[in-house]
Write a protein that holds these residues in place. Structure first.
Motif, PDB file in Angstrom:
ATOM      1  N   ASP A   1       0.834  -1.207   0.000  1.00 35.61           N
ATOM      2  CA  ASP A   1       0.000   0.000   0.000  1.00 35.61           C
ATOM      3  C   ASP A   1       0.869   1.258   0.000  1.00 35.61           C
ATOM      4  OD1 ASP A   1      -2.281  -1.528   0.039  1.00 35.61           O
ATOM      5  OD2 ASP A   1      -2.611  -1.341   2.203  1.00 35.61           O
ATOM      6  N   ALA A   2       1.892   1.257   0.853  1.00 32.30           N
ATOM      7  CA  ALA A   2       2.785   2.413   0.942  1.00 32.30           C
ATOM      8  C   ALA A   2       3.568   2.601  -0.355  1.00 32.30           C
ATOM      9  CB  ALA A   2       3.745   2.238   2.112  1.00 32.30           C
ATOM     10  N   SER A   3       3.990   1.509  -0.973  1.00 36.10           N
ATOM     11  CA  SER A   3       4.767   1.586  -2.220  1.00 36.10           C
ATOM     12  C   SER A   3       3.919   2.155  -3.354  1.00 36.10           C
ATOM     13  CB  SER A   3       5.293   0.198  -2.601  1.00 36.10           C
ATOM     14  OG  SER A   3       6.236  -0.269  -1.643  1.00 36.10           O
ATOM     15  N   CYS A   4       2.665   1.743  -3.424  1.00 37.08           N
ATOM     16  CA  CYS A   4       1.768   2.266  -4.461  1.00 37.08           C
ATOM     17  C   CYS A   4       1.502   3.757  -4.252  1.00 37.08           C
ATOM     18  CB  CYS A   4       0.452   1.487  -4.477  1.00 37.08           C
ATOM     19  SG  CYS A   4       0.583  -0.176  -5.169  1.00 37.08           S
ATOM     20  N   MET A   5       1.332   4.165  -3.000  1.00 33.39           N
ATOM     21  CA  MET A   5       1.130   5.587  -2.716  1.00 33.39           C
ATOM     22  C   MET A   5       2.378   6.388  -3.086  1.00 33.39           C
ATOM     23  SD  MET A   5      -0.886   5.396   0.949  1.00 33.39           S
ATOM     24  CE  MET A   5      -0.766   7.155   1.220  1.00 33.39           C
ATOM     25  N   LEU A   6       3.554   5.817  -2.795  1.00 31.55           N
ATOM     26  CA  LEU A   6       4.804   6.497  -3.124  1.00 31.55           C
ATOM     27  C   LEU A   6       4.962   6.611  -4.635  1.00 31.55           C
ATOM     28  CD1 LEU A   6       7.327   7.755  -1.904  1.00 31.55           C
ATOM     29  CD2 LEU A   6       8.391   5.481  -1.880  1.00 31.55           C
TER      30      LEU A   6
ATOM     31  N   GLY B 114       6.376  13.782 -11.859  1.00 34.56           N
ATOM     32  CA  GLY B 114       6.982  13.583 -13.174  1.00 34.56           C
ATOM     33  C   GLY B 114       8.134  12.606 -13.178  1.00 34.56           C
ATOM     34  N   SER B 115       8.360  11.928 -12.061  1.00 31.09           N
ATOM     35  CA  SER B 115       9.452  10.938 -11.971  1.00 31.09           C
ATOM     36  C   SER B 115       8.908   9.571 -12.379  1.00 31.09           C
ATOM     37  CB  SER B 115      10.023  10.902 -10.548  1.00 31.09           C
ATOM     38  OG  SER B 115      10.467  12.167 -10.134  1.00 31.09           O
ATOM     39  N   LEU B 116       8.658   9.426 -13.704  1.00 26.16           N
ATOM     40  CA  LEU B 116       7.979   8.222 -14.189  1.00 26.16           C
ATOM     41  C   LEU B 116       8.837   6.969 -14.038  1.00 26.16           C
ATOM     42  CD1 LEU B 116       6.193   9.606 -17.387  1.00 26.16           C
ATOM     43  CD2 LEU B 116       5.415   9.565 -15.001  1.00 26.16           C
ATOM     44  N   ASP B 117      10.142   7.075 -14.251  1.00 32.53           N
ATOM     45  CA  ASP B 117      11.015   5.903 -14.114  1.00 32.53           C
ATOM     46  C   ASP B 117      11.024   5.382 -12.681  1.00 32.53           C
ATOM     47  OD1 ASP B 117      11.652   6.021 -16.780  1.00 32.53           O
ATOM     48  OD2 ASP B 117      13.525   7.130 -16.480  1.00 32.53           O
ATOM     49  N   MET B 118      11.058   6.296 -11.721  1.00 29.74           N
ATOM     50  CA  MET B 118      11.043   5.890 -10.309  1.00 29.74           C
ATOM     51  C   MET B 118       9.702   5.247  -9.955  1.00 29.74           C
ATOM     52  SD  MET B 118      12.962   9.174  -8.561  1.00 29.74           S
ATOM     53  CE  MET B 118      12.865   8.507  -6.909  1.00 29.74           C
ATOM     54  N   ALA B 119       8.638   5.794 -10.522  1.00 27.56           N
ATOM     55  CA  ALA B 119       7.312   5.225 -10.271  1.00 27.56           C
ATOM     56  C   ALA B 119       7.219   3.821 -10.851  1.00 27.56           C
ATOM     57  CB  ALA B 119       6.238   6.118 -10.880  1.00 27.56           C
ATOM     58  N   LEU B 120       7.705   3.641 -12.083  1.00 27.56           N
ATOM     59  CA  LEU B 120       7.656   2.327 -12.731  1.00 27.56           C
ATOM     60  C   LEU B 120       8.467   1.314 -11.942  1.00 27.56           C
ATOM     61  CD1 LEU B 120       6.691   0.637 -15.114  1.00 27.56           C
ATOM     62  CD2 LEU B 120       8.738   1.380 -16.377  1.00 27.56           C
ATOM     63  N   GLU B 121       9.623   1.731 -11.459  1.00 23.48           N
ATOM     64  CA  GLU B 121      10.463   0.833 -10.653  1.00 23.48           C
ATOM     65  C   GLU B 121       9.734   0.398  -9.386  1.00 23.48           C
ATOM     66  OE1 GLU B 121      14.743   0.951  -8.237  1.00 23.48           O
ATOM     67  OE2 GLU B 121      14.231   2.547  -9.656  1.00 23.48           O
ATOM     68  N   LYS B 122       9.039   1.347  -8.778  1.00 18.40           N
ATOM     69  CA  LYS B 122       8.326   1.022  -7.540  1.00 18.40           C
ATOM     70  C   LYS B 122       7.155   0.075  -7.809  1.00 18.40           C
ATOM     71  CE  LYS B 122       9.329   2.372  -4.211  1.00 18.40           C
ATOM     72  NZ  LYS B 122      10.193   1.738  -3.146  1.00 18.40           N
ATOM     73  N   TYR B 123       6.427   0.293  -8.907  1.00 17.71           N
ATOM     74  CA  TYR B 123       5.313  -0.607  -9.248  1.00 17.71           C
ATOM     75  C   TYR B 123       5.812  -2.009  -9.574  1.00 17.71           C
ATOM     76  CZ  TYR B 123       1.762   3.103  -9.429  1.00 17.71           C
ATOM     77  OH  TYR B 123       0.871   4.107  -9.102  1.00 17.71           O
TER      78      TYR B 123
ATOM     79  N   ASP C 157      -3.721  -2.144  -8.302  1.00 18.41           N
ATOM     80  CA  ASP C 157      -3.259  -0.746  -8.279  1.00 18.41           C
ATOM     81  C   ASP C 157      -1.935  -0.574  -9.017  1.00 18.41           C
ATOM     82  OD1 ASP C 157      -5.456   0.136  -6.849  1.00 18.41           O
ATOM     83  OD2 ASP C 157      -4.476  -0.091  -4.903  1.00 18.41           O
ATOM     84  N   ALA C 158      -1.076  -1.579  -8.934  1.00 23.72           N
ATOM     85  CA  ALA C 158       0.213  -1.500  -9.625  1.00 23.72           C
ATOM     86  C   ALA C 158       0.011  -1.535 -11.139  1.00 23.72           C
ATOM     87  CB  ALA C 158       1.116  -2.641  -9.178  1.00 23.72           C
ATOM     88  N   TYR C 159      -0.835  -2.441 -11.625  1.00 25.83           N
ATOM     89  CA  TYR C 159      -1.110  -2.498 -13.069  1.00 25.83           C
ATOM     90  C   TYR C 159      -1.747  -1.194 -13.542  1.00 25.83           C
ATOM     91  CZ  TYR C 159      -0.142  -7.535 -13.020  1.00 25.83           C
ATOM     92  OH  TYR C 159       0.461  -8.757 -12.893  1.00 25.83           O
ATOM     93  N   TYR C 160      -2.663  -0.691 -12.735  1.00 25.90           N
ATOM     94  CA  TYR C 160      -3.311   0.569 -13.110  1.00 25.90           C
ATOM     95  C   TYR C 160      -2.282   1.698 -13.202  1.00 25.90           C
ATOM     96  CZ  TYR C 160      -5.962   4.881 -12.755  1.00 25.90           C
ATOM     97  OH  TYR C 160      -6.447   6.148 -12.978  1.00 25.90           O
ATOM     98  N   GLY C 161      -1.401   1.774 -12.203  1.00 24.23           N
ATOM     99  CA  GLY C 161      -0.387   2.828 -12.193  1.00 24.23           C
ATOM    100  C   GLY C 161       0.560   2.737 -13.372  1.00 24.23           C
TER     101      GLY C 161
END
Length: 311
Positions: free
Chosen positions: A235-240, A248-257, A269-273
């Motif tokens: 849950d915390a990782s998806c929120m982060l 705008g940090s899309l690479d960091m977001a993709l890595e987290k998902y 939520d990860a697939y959606y993100g």
């Protein structure tokens, strides 16, 4: 001479009768006294209630106060302790229906006790009444009672009542009422006592709602590092990741998902993100594929339904 003998016999007989009657009277008096003592010992009393309460026997408190109230209806002390016992029996019950019944009885008894309660009883009555409404709120799966939680717990505070869990109850209830600033203040106080996963996640959510994602990130990172609960970590990782997207940090977001999916391949939520990331990058084909994965993992995922025009 014979008359004297007869007189002596009569005197002895009289004495025997008197002695026998005295013994009989004492025996009867002892029996009556015993019955009275037994009756008193078996009668419901607040002294027994206090003893049971001190030992933590809430079922016995419940039964004893019910007996006291049958003899003395609306007695404020009996009503208060009856409500207290209902609260603890309710929150410890694994049967949802039974828990609701106990909490409803708790609220009824405590509110009745408030009408005649002394200043000594009022602080704890208000405190437990607020907590009862909180748990009733959770069992009802709505937030109809959050305002009453805030009302009665703050009333307990106004009486000078202190309890370590008060800030957490207030923080969660303020959050349900959309009172973000008040919620953050209460959660911040609660964290000084207990930096639990729930508190860290809740305060991060409130900072996000308050437009302070920079602060929210600190709490989310802290939670991810310390928690042993994989669900809370996800849950915390998806929120982060959502915060990274907003920055705008899309690479960091993709890595987290992707990190989330390595732990739970069915995280909608990860697939959606990830789909949102592809959308922002202009690749709608890949985006729609991810949103379909989200719906496969969770058929009623509102974000994916809206993106695919199925809402």
């Amino acid at each position: 001479m014979q008359a004297e003998i007869v007189k002596t016999k009569n005197t002895v007989f009289t004495r025997i009768i008197v002695v026998l009657l005295s013994v009989l009277f004492l025996a009867l008096a002892g029996f009556v006294s015993y019955k009275i003592i037994v009756k008193i010992q078996n009668s419901p009393s607040m002294s027994k209630v206090y003893a049971y309460w001190k030992s933590g026997d809430y079922a016995a408190v419940y039964n004893e106060t019910a007996g006291v109230l049958a003899l003395k209806p609306f007695d404020p002390s009996a009503e208060a302790y009856h409500g207290y016992s209902c609260f603890y029996l309710g929150i410890s019950s694994t049967d949802t229906t039974e828990a609701r019944q106990y909490l409803d009885e708790c609220i009824f008894s405590l509110r009745l006790a408030m009408t005649k309660a002394s200043d000594v009883l009022m602080p704890q009555i208000c405190y437990l009444l607020g907590k009862a409404y909180f748990h009733k709120d959770n069992l009802a799966a709505n937030h109809y009672y959050a305002d009453l939680v805030v009302k009665y717990i703050n009333q307990a505070l106004s009486y000078g009542y202190e309890a370590s869990d008060i800030p957490e109850y207030l923080g969660l209830s303020y959050a349900q009422l959309g009172m973000t600033s008040e919620s953050i203040a209460a959660f911040t106080e609660a964290l000084l006592v207990n930096d639990s996963d729930v508190l860290l996640l809740s305060i991060a959510e409130q900072y996000i709602k308050n437009g302070r994602s920079d602060v929210a990130k600190q709490y989310l990172v802290q939670l991810i590092k310390k928690t042993k609960d994989q669900t809370k970590e996800i849950d915390a990782s998806c929120m982060l990741a959502e915060i990274f997207i907003s920055e705008g940090s899309l690479d960091m977001a993709l890595e987290k998902y992707n990190d989330v999916l390595s732990k739970n391949e069915n995280c909608a939520d990860a697939y959606y993100g990830i789909g949102v990331i592809y959308e922002l990058q202009g690749d709608l084909v890949k985006a729609r594929a991810e949103w379909r994965k989200a719906l496969k993992a969770k058929a009623n995922h509102q974000g994916a339904l809206q993106k695919l025009g199925k809402a």
